[in-house]
Design an enzyme around this catalytic site. Structure first.
Site, short mmCIF file in Angstrom:
data_model
loop_
_atom_site.label_atom_id
_atom_site.label_comp_id
_atom_site.label_asym_id
_atom_site.label_seq_id
_atom_site.Cartn_x
_atom_site.Cartn_y
_atom_site.Cartn_z
N SER A 25 16.10 0.45 49.27
CA SER A 25 15.25 -0.59 50.68
C SER A 25 15.07 -1.82 51.01
O SER A 25 15.48 -2.76 48.93
CB SER A 25 13.78 -0.02 50.90
N TYR A 58 17.12 0.40 54.19
CA TYR A 58 15.64 0.47 55.18
C TYR A 58 14.69 -0.40 54.82
O TYR A 58 14.41 -0.35 53.80
CB TYR A 58 15.26 2.00 54.66
#
Length: 120
Positions: A25, A58
């Site tokens: 992430s 993400y």
């Protein structure tokens, strides 16, 4: 017909940290992420201006002001201090494009918001 279009971006953010041992992430200062309409868990593309790398990951929200931290394998694609663009895309119908306004957030060297516009 549907069109994949720019949804939002944070332009010229400075990488403040890279954490190879975290589980993937990009951690983004929550206020900054929300100003760009980025949701936790949303897929984003990262463009590293310093080395030309492009990759997807993400979003997770961070608590530190100005925080931009690449985590996991993505940490190998940046150096602290690199300048990146964080881009989110969305799919729109032709009718939705009549009111299309992407969110563009410009930041300074401390990742503080300079401007928010809706023009590509």
């Amino acid at each position: 017909m549907q069109f994949e279009m720019l949804y939002s971006k944070i332009h010229r953010a400075k990488v403040s940290d890279a954490n190879l041992n975290y589980v993937g992430s990009i951690t983004i200062d929550k206020t900054l992420a929300q100003s760009a309409n980025l949701l936790a868990g949303m897929k984003v593309e990262i463009v590293n201006i310093n080395n030309g790398e492009r990759f997807s990951t993400y979003v997770i929200y961070g608590d530190k002001k100005g925080e931009i931290c690449l985590n996991g394998a993505a940490a190998r694609k940046v150096q602290i201090g690199d300048i990146i663009i964080i881009i989110a895309y969305a799919t729109y119908t032709h009718n939705e494009l009549e009111h299309y306004k992407p969110t563009i957030v410009q930041v300074n060297e401390s990742n503080q918001i300079l401007s928010i516009t809706n023009e590509v």
